[in-house]
Design a protein around this motif. Structure first.
Motif, PDB file in Angstrom:
ATOM      1  N   MET A  97       0.840  -1.236   0.183  1.00 53.95           N
ATOM      2  CA  MET A  97       0.014   0.057  -0.053  1.00 53.95           C
ATOM      3  C   MET A  97       1.011   1.216   0.062  1.00 53.95           C
ATOM      4  O   MET A  97       1.097   1.701   1.142  1.00 53.95           O
ATOM      5  N   ALA A  99      -0.125   4.045  -1.843  1.00 54.53           N
ATOM      6  CA  ALA A  99      -0.923   5.322  -2.117  1.00 54.53           C
ATOM      7  C   ALA A  99      -0.755   6.200  -1.058  1.00 54.53           C
ATOM      8  O   ALA A  99      -0.831   5.507  -0.016  1.00 54.53           O
ATOM      9  N   VAL A 101      -3.557   7.872   0.424  1.00 61.26           N
ATOM     10  CA  VAL A 101      -4.856   8.062   0.532  1.00 61.26           C
ATOM     11  C   VAL A 101      -5.251   9.154   1.364  1.00 61.26           C
ATOM     12  O   VAL A 101      -4.838   9.476   2.488  1.00 61.26           O
ATOM     13  N   LEU A 132      -6.051   0.316   4.390  1.00 63.50           N
ATOM     14  CA  LEU A 132      -4.731  -0.564   5.049  1.00 63.50           C
ATOM     15  C   LEU A 132      -5.437  -1.424   6.380  1.00 63.50           C
ATOM     16  O   LEU A 132      -5.189  -2.609   6.381  1.00 63.50           O
ATOM     17  N   PHE A 147       3.100   2.046   4.183  1.00 61.59           N
ATOM     18  CA  PHE A 147       4.032   3.216   4.267  1.00 61.59           C
ATOM     19  C   PHE A 147       3.543   3.801   5.252  1.00 61.59           C
ATOM     20  O   PHE A 147       2.575   4.118   5.604  1.00 61.59           O
ATOM     21  N   ALA A 149       4.048   7.976   6.082  1.00 63.04           N
ATOM     22  CA  ALA A 149       4.658   9.275   5.946  1.00 63.04           C
ATOM     23  C   ALA A 149       4.285  10.196   6.934  1.00 63.04           C
ATOM     24  O   ALA A 149       3.445  10.546   7.491  1.00 63.04           O
ATOM     25  N   GLU A 150       5.747  10.814   7.546  1.00 62.57           N
ATOM     26  CA  GLU A 150       5.701  11.376   9.016  1.00 62.57           C
ATOM     27  C   GLU A 150       6.558  12.706   8.559  1.00 62.57           C
ATOM     28  O   GLU A 150       7.452  12.804   7.908  1.00 62.57           O
ATOM     29  N   LYS A 161       1.560   2.467  13.578  1.00 59.38           N
ATOM     30  CA  LYS A 161       1.065   1.970  12.392  1.00 59.38           C
ATOM     31  C   LYS A 161       1.060   0.494  12.017  1.00 59.38           C
ATOM     32  O   LYS A 161       0.428  -0.112  11.746  1.00 59.38           O
ATOM     33  N   LYS A 165      -2.049  -1.736  12.215  1.00 59.10           N
ATOM     34  CA  LYS A 165      -2.613  -2.061  10.870  1.00 59.10           C
ATOM     35  C   LYS A 165      -2.361  -3.469  10.503  1.00 59.10           C
ATOM     36  O   LYS A 165      -2.549  -4.157   9.625  1.00 59.10           O
TER      37      LYS A 165
HETATM   38  N1  CTP Z   1      -3.832   4.456   4.367  1.00 60.07           N
HETATM   39  C1  CTP Z   1      -4.727   3.766   3.816  1.00 60.07           C
HETATM   40  N2  CTP Z   1      -6.139   4.345   3.788  1.00 60.07           N
HETATM   41  C2  CTP Z   1      -6.183   5.615   4.458  1.00 60.07           C
HETATM   42  C3  CTP Z   1      -5.060   6.218   4.968  1.00 60.07           C
HETATM   43  C4  CTP Z   1      -4.084   5.563   4.839  1.00 60.07           C
HETATM   44  O1  CTP Z   1      -4.833   2.395   3.480  1.00 60.07           O
HETATM   45  N3  CTP Z   1      -7.376   6.102   4.685  1.00 60.07           N
HETATM   46  C5  CTP Z   1      -2.416   3.749   4.300  1.00 60.07           C
HETATM   47  C6  CTP Z   1      -1.537   4.300   3.574  1.00 60.07           C
HETATM   48  O2  CTP Z   1      -1.501   3.803   2.040  1.00 60.07           O
HETATM   49  C7  CTP Z   1      -0.143   3.844   4.254  1.00 60.07           C
HETATM   50  C8  CTP Z   1      -0.508   3.787   5.487  1.00 60.07           C
HETATM   51  O3  CTP Z   1      -1.921   3.622   5.451  1.00 60.07           O
HETATM   52  O4  CTP Z   1       0.093   2.498   3.507  1.00 60.07           O
HETATM   53  C9  CTP Z   1      -0.202   4.918   6.271  1.00 60.07           C
HETATM   54  O5  CTP Z   1      -0.827   6.173   5.948  1.00 60.07           O
HETATM   55  P1  CTP Z   1      -0.449   7.411   6.711  1.00 60.07           P
HETATM   56  O6  CTP Z   1      -1.244   8.459   5.873  1.00 60.07           O
HETATM   57  O7  CTP Z   1       1.103   7.621   6.893  1.00 60.07           O
HETATM   58  O8  CTP Z   1      -1.141   7.235   8.079  1.00 60.07           O
HETATM   59  P2  CTP Z   1      -2.550   7.294   8.563  1.00 60.07           P
HETATM   60  O9  CTP Z   1      -2.731   5.957   9.218  1.00 60.07           O
HETATM   61  O10 CTP Z   1      -3.546   7.845   7.587  1.00 60.07           O
HETATM   62  O11 CTP Z   1      -2.263   8.122   9.907  1.00 60.07           O
HETATM   63  P3  CTP Z   1      -2.034   9.788   9.983  1.00 60.07           P
HETATM   64  O12 CTP Z   1      -2.230  10.556   8.335  1.00 60.07           O
HETATM   65  O13 CTP Z   1      -3.091  10.357  10.865  1.00 60.07           O
HETATM   66  O14 CTP Z   1      -0.519   9.908  10.420  1.00 60.07           O
END
Ligand code: CTP
Ligand code: CA
Length: 224
Positions: A97, A99, A101, A132, A147, A149-150, A161, A165
């Motif tokens: 994953m 993307a 999102v 995810l 992934f 992203a921080e 995470k 997950k």
């Molecule tokens: N992801 C997902 N669906 C979402 C948000 C995120 O499947 N609605 C997945 C992303 O593709 C990535 C992972 O979860 O592989 C982590 O995404 P990230 O944006 O870093 O974390 P979030 O869980 O969304 O938490 P936050 O943005 O609050 O840090």
């Protein structure tokens, strides 16, 4: 890179990859999105294909052309991305994953272009599903990779995470850095797994990040 030279260590495996941003309509001419270029996910799809996998790439809108031999499923919104990933999840051996999102979407897309008026307006947003997380809840044979992203506390946030997950591997990257990450051809990452301490990969091409990712996944699944 050259197909003749690639090791075929993913032969017979089905790899499902998500890439790019999602785009959430506000009205017929406006949208919410993020800076994801799709390059990391496309590199993963390409490397998996070269190493012999059967690859499905579910991608939000990008400027990239799909790698040779990869089945591309174009999507726009998070809900569409979720539907396509769920369609292909059961058959997949590896799910990656990559993307970006959108966490929220407008409660409703206006049917007509929103006219300007008052100084301040509100745009109500609603949470998108965590795709995810939901895939993690129904994991069977799949090896699940996310992934993170921080912009701060990279390893602490990423670790959380990984467990929340139910991932087998998480690739953490610092998106506050201007020199790498979004839009860049290179990345510097940490690989986190539930069973070993974080592994740092010094700045390199996204292709090389993808190669290392599959090296680690194959080493992990051999040990299973
Ligand atoms: N992801 C997902 N669906 C979402 C948000 C995120 O499947 N609605 C997945 C992303 O593709 C990535 C992972 O979860 O592989 C982590 O995404 P990230 O944006 O870093 O974390 P979030 O869980 O969304 O938490 P936050 O943005 O609050 O840090
Ligand atoms: Ca997020």
């Amino acid at each position: 890179s050259d197909c003749q030279l690639a090791k075929q260590d993913l032969k017979g495996k089905k790899v499902l990859v998500s890439a790019g941003p999602t785009v959430e309509a506000i009205d017929p001419v406006r949208y919410l999105t993020n800076h994801s270029s799709g390059k990391m996910g496309y590199a993963i799809a390409e490397v998996a294909q070269e190493r012999g996998a059967q690859v499905t790439l579910v991608s939000g809108p990008t400027k990239l052309s799909p790698p040779q031999g990869v089945a591309l499923i174009p999507v726009t919104t998070a809900l569409q991305m979720q539907a396509e990933l769920e369609n292909h999840y059961e058959a997949a051996d590896y799910v990656i994953m990559a993307a970006a999102v959108a966490d929220y979407r407008p409660v409703r897309a206006a049917q007509q272009k929103i006219k300007k008026g008052t100084d301040k307006i509100n745009l109500p947003l609603v949470r998108n599903p965590d795709i995810l997380f939901e895939l993690g809840q129904k994991k069977r044979q799949q090896v699940l990779v996310g992934f993170a992203a921080e912009t701060q506390q990279l390893l602490v946030n990423a670790q959380e995470k990984l467990f929340k997950k139910k991932l087998d591997l998480l690739v953490a990257n610092d998106v506050a850095r201007q020199d790498i990450g979004f839009g860049s051809n290179e990345n510097e990452v940490y690989f986190l797994s539930p069973t070993s301490s974080p592994l740092h990969l010094a700045q390199t091409s996204k292709q090389q990040v993808a190669e290392k990712l599959f090296d680690l996944l194959l080493a992990m699944t051999k040990r299973k």
